[in-house]
Design a protein around this motif. Structure first.
Motif, PDB file in Angstrom:
ATOM      1  N   LEU A 128      -8.157   9.157   0.266  1.00 31.31           N
ATOM      2  CA  LEU A 128      -8.831   8.333  -0.742  1.00 31.31           C
ATOM      3  C   LEU A 128      -9.397   9.173  -1.889  1.00 31.31           C
ATOM      4  O   LEU A 128     -10.084   8.637  -2.762  1.00 31.31           O
ATOM      5  CB  LEU A 128      -9.967   7.528  -0.095  1.00 31.31           C
ATOM      6  N   ASP A 129      -9.083  10.460  -1.903  1.00 30.72           N
ATOM      7  CA  ASP A 129      -9.584  11.340  -2.956  1.00 30.72           C
ATOM      8  C   ASP A 129      -9.011  10.912  -4.311  1.00 30.72           C
ATOM      9  O   ASP A 129      -7.797  10.953  -4.521  1.00 30.72           O
ATOM     10  CB  ASP A 129      -9.192  12.787  -2.639  1.00 30.72           C
ATOM     11  N   ALA A 130      -9.880  10.515  -5.229  1.00 29.72           N
ATOM     12  CA  ALA A 130      -9.440   9.959  -6.515  1.00 29.72           C
ATOM     13  C   ALA A 130      -8.703  10.977  -7.362  1.00 29.72           C
ATOM     14  O   ALA A 130      -7.689  10.655  -8.020  1.00 29.72           O
ATOM     15  CB  ALA A 130     -10.647   9.410  -7.283  1.00 29.72           C
ATOM     16  N   GLN A 131      -9.170  12.218  -7.366  1.00 28.99           N
ATOM     17  CA  GLN A 131      -8.521  13.243  -8.183  1.00 28.99           C
ATOM     18  C   GLN A 131      -7.153  13.611  -7.633  1.00 28.99           C
ATOM     19  O   GLN A 131      -6.195  13.802  -8.391  1.00 28.99           O
ATOM     20  CB  GLN A 131      -9.422  14.474  -8.261  1.00 28.99           C
ATOM     21  N   LEU A 132      -7.064  13.699  -6.311  1.00 24.43           N
ATOM     22  CA  LEU A 132      -5.770  13.983  -5.695  1.00 24.43           C
ATOM     23  C   LEU A 132      -4.799  12.836  -5.955  1.00 24.43           C
ATOM     24  O   LEU A 132      -3.626  13.063  -6.283  1.00 24.43           O
ATOM     25  CB  LEU A 132      -5.943  14.207  -4.190  1.00 24.43           C
ATOM     26  N   TYR A 133      -5.298  11.622  -5.844  1.00 35.46           N
ATOM     27  CA  TYR A 133      -4.449  10.452  -6.075  1.00 35.46           C
ATOM     28  C   TYR A 133      -3.944  10.431  -7.513  1.00 35.46           C
ATOM     29  O   TYR A 133      -2.776  10.107  -7.766  1.00 35.46           O
ATOM     30  CB  TYR A 133      -5.240   9.180  -5.765  1.00 35.46           C
ATOM     31  N   TRP A 134      -4.807  10.794  -8.456  1.00 33.61           N
ATOM     32  CA  TRP A 134      -4.377  10.820  -9.854  1.00 33.61           C
ATOM     33  C   TRP A 134      -3.237  11.805 -10.044  1.00 33.61           C
ATOM     34  O   TRP A 134      -2.250  11.521 -10.743  1.00 33.61           O
ATOM     35  CB  TRP A 134      -5.558  11.209 -10.754  1.00 33.61           C
TER      36      TRP A 134
END
Length: 682
Positions: free
Chosen positions: A109-115
């Motif tokens: 759920l890491d937003a930066q990784l997902y981006w």
């Protein structure tokens, strides 16, 4: 204890990085997990803090390299927690469950990784990637999206809390089931009550009783599924009734091990999580990322098969009732605990086969060496050598080194054959070390069964069902051993849940294949082969009793779907009533043919990885039956056929769309007709 003293904190120096179980103690696990969590988070942070735009090399490669320590520790621990769950290990498992769930969410759920992953996915057609690397981007994006990485922070917080609650509840479910299964083992005072069992079976029951402090008695332990292998042999109807009754009341007795409240809470929380993620039910959520695609597709298949299966079962029931009416001095109505016993009478009358009498031809070591291993050698050219110098996690687990054709090393295979109180029910395969070219690791896989261990000096004689289970689980092991991929994400059996049973089911075909059966089915005392006429009659019985067997399986598959098609507004307060209604809905509510698993001991879906996915076995069997036809059409057990199946299906692991891999192997999509013929439904 210092960190230096913890053998889990550094890679094992043993062959194939087999964990050094002789040095690992229970107190090592939690500190190792905490260190591995910290290391993994630091590795992910190093990816997300890169200031340059995402590229495959600065995002996907380090993402696949990350978490190696955690995977090493987790594989080592979960192998033990399923196969040798002492009270100390269970306590660690309970403490660990929410920590592991929280950590997994912190990554996916890491937003930066997902981006970064999403950005690469959007640019996919412009990236010059090989097919495995391209598929890696697609799968990471799909899986992170599916897990909720695109939610806002408030929704992610709620999701994380739900996942932690569920991890704790599923661990509780398994713990309760193991405890109640052990408590409900059925004690008999005399051998007369167990008339019909072979000497080896009596020896195993006596050994089990002695292990519990009941010298002179006999203890019948319970398998995971509803029935019991001994029901086909026991002449004493009351003994059969007691065993079946004990099996069916597991974790539903109102004691501390009762799973009814646990499972209804699991169902409710799964529905809540699915709604948060934008799905109408947990079944919709799960199947959206499987080959089935939707619960409706699953429902269509199950409803297509159920009426014919139920009808066949009723015909079989009438035949069994006829035997009772003709042979019993005081006839009675057939009940579930009678089915297997009278089925064997019908089988004997129709085909002149007594399956219990076949056990002397199925001595376990011979089945393993001259059956399971022999078939793999003939088909794939691999060979096996026992490594007595390598210690597994339990004294009863044996280690074999596996070699490719030509003698190059491939990996390790661990076999843990016998049941014990600390082992969960059923049979399974899991990796201990996963293969990855990127990480430089080779596969180590384990098969667990629950065969009753006879007394000292007595041979282990398997039932035909147990032979089937061994071949089946070894099919999973071959998948884990043969998958040759760059990225650990695709290692071994990391494929869609409704595809994973396909290779294991295919491996069952060799059980009665002439050159395989002739090699292993030898009388353990005389060495005489199984009579050719009996073999032919065995093959003639392949559709025998399929009404019952298909019905009990489909009932469980539909029960799983029924629970997981519930939405947030659907509350269940009476588990038994819900089961009855669900089975009635699909026409599989025959009391003489109970579901293979009732809810309170349905470990596959309430503590395993098959929630809303137990349909996978029949879904995969469509591919399996079609593949068996291909082998028959193309010469059977040949190296050419094995090399093709290994290269195009087993060898790709999860690195390719599974249905695409199947088309590459078969030349077309699978057809359902062979399955219908096999199951007597066509």
């Amino acid at each position: 204890m210092t960190d230096v003293a913890n053998p889990l904190l550094t890679p094992s120096v043993l062959p194939y990085a087999l964990p050094d179980y002789s040095a690992i103690r229970p107190e090592h696990y939690l500190p190792a997990f905490r260190a591995a969590f910290d290391e993994h988070l630091a590795e992910i942070s190093a990816i997300t803090q890169v200031r340059s735009m995402p590229s495959f090399q600065n995002t996907m490669v380090p993402l696949e390299q990350a978490g190696a320590m955690l995977e090493r520790v987790a594989h080592a621990f979960y192998t033990v927690s399923s196969a040798d769950a002492t009270a100390e290990i269970q306590a660690i498992d309970e403490e660990l469950a929410p920590l592991m769930a929280a950590h997994e969410d912190a990554i996916r759920l890491d937003a930066q990784l997902y981006w970064r992953v999403k950005t690469l996915h959007e640019q996919l057609d412009d990236l010059e990637l090989d097919s495995e690397s391209r598929y890696l981007v697609e799968r990471h994006f799909r899986e992170m999206t599916h897990a909720g990485a695109g939610l806002d922070d408030a929704a992610k917080s709620t999701l994380t809390a739900l996942n932690q609650q569920l991890s704790t509840l599923t661990t509780t479910f398994e713990k309760n089931l193991l405890a109640d299964t052990n408590d409900l083992a059925v004690f008999f005072e005399t051998a007369e009550e167990l008339d019909g069992l072979a000497s080896g079976e009596l020896s195993a029951a006596a050994r089990a009783a002695a292990d519990r402090g009941h010298e002179g008695g006999f203890l019948i332990t319970l398998p995971l599924f509803t029935g019991h292998p001994y029901l086909s042999s026991l002449t004493n109807r009351e003994s059969r009734r007691r065993i079946m009754a004990a099996s069916r009341m597991r974790a539903a007795r109102g004691n501390d091990n009762d799973n009814r409240a646990v499972l209804t809470e699991i169902v409710a929380l799964r529905a809540e999580r699915a709604a948060l993620l934008g799905y109408s039910s947990h079944a919709a959520y799960v199947t959206a990322d499987e080959t089935a695609g939707s619960p409706d597709a699953v429902s269509d298949l199950l409803h297509r098969l159920a009426p014919a299966a139920a009808s066949n079962a009723r015909e079989e029931q009438a035949e069994l009732q006829g035997i009772i009416d003709e042979t019993e001095g005081q006839p009675f109505a057939l009940e579930a605990h009678d089915w297997a016993f009278y089925t064997e009478k019908v089988r004997a009358a129709k085909y002149d086969i007594d399956t219990a009498a076949l056990r002397p031809w199925f001595e376990a070591e011979r089945v393993l060496q001259d059956g399971v291993f022999h078939a793999a050698t003939q088909l794939y050219g691999v060979t096996f050598s026992e490594r007595n110098d390598l210690v597994a996690y339990h004294p009863g687990a044996r280690v074999f080194e596996v070699f490719n054709p030509g003698g190059s090393p491939l990996g390790l295979y661990v076999l843990d054959l016998y049941t014990r109180d600390t082992k969960r029910g059923g049979a399974w395969m899991n990796p201990i070390v996963s293969q990855s070219a990127l990480r430089g690791t080779a596969p180590v896989v384990v098969n667990n069964l629950n065969v009753a261990q006879p007394g000292e000096g007595q041979p282990t004689l398997l039932t035909l069902d147990e032979v089937t289970t061994l071949f089946h689980e070894f099919g999973h092991a071959l998948h884990g051993l043969f998958a040759t991929v760059n990225y650990p994400h695709f290692a071994g059996t990391n494929v869609f849940r409704d595809f994973v049973e396909f290779p294991s089911q295919v491996n069952e075909m060799w059980i009665l294949w002439p050159e395989v059966l002739d090699n292993y089915a030898r009388h353990y005392e005389t060495g005489e082969p199984l009579d050719a006429a009996i073999v032919e009659r065995l093959r003639a019985t392949e559709t025998f009793n399929q009404g019952h067997d298909t019905s009990e399986y489909l009932a469980a598959a539909w029960l799983d779907q029924a629970w997981h098609r519930l939405g947030t507004q659907d509350a269940v307060t009476d588990v038994a009533a819900f089961e009855a209604e669900a089975l009635g809905e699909i026409g599989l509510d025959n009391p003489a043919v109970p579901t293979r698993y009732s809810s309170t001991y349905f470990a596959h879906v309430f503590s395993g990885g098959y929630s809303a996915g137990y349909y996978s076995y029949i879904w995969s069997e469509v591919l399996d039956a079609d593949t068996v036809e291909w082998f028959r059409e193309n010469g059977g057990l040949t190296r050419e056929n094995g090399d093709r199946f290994r290269a195009r299906l087993l060898g790709v692991g999860g690195s390719k769309d599974p249905l695409g891999a199947y088309r590459d192997f078969r030349g077309r999509d699978a057809e359902i007709a062979p399955l219908l013929k096999r199951r007597g439904l066509g």
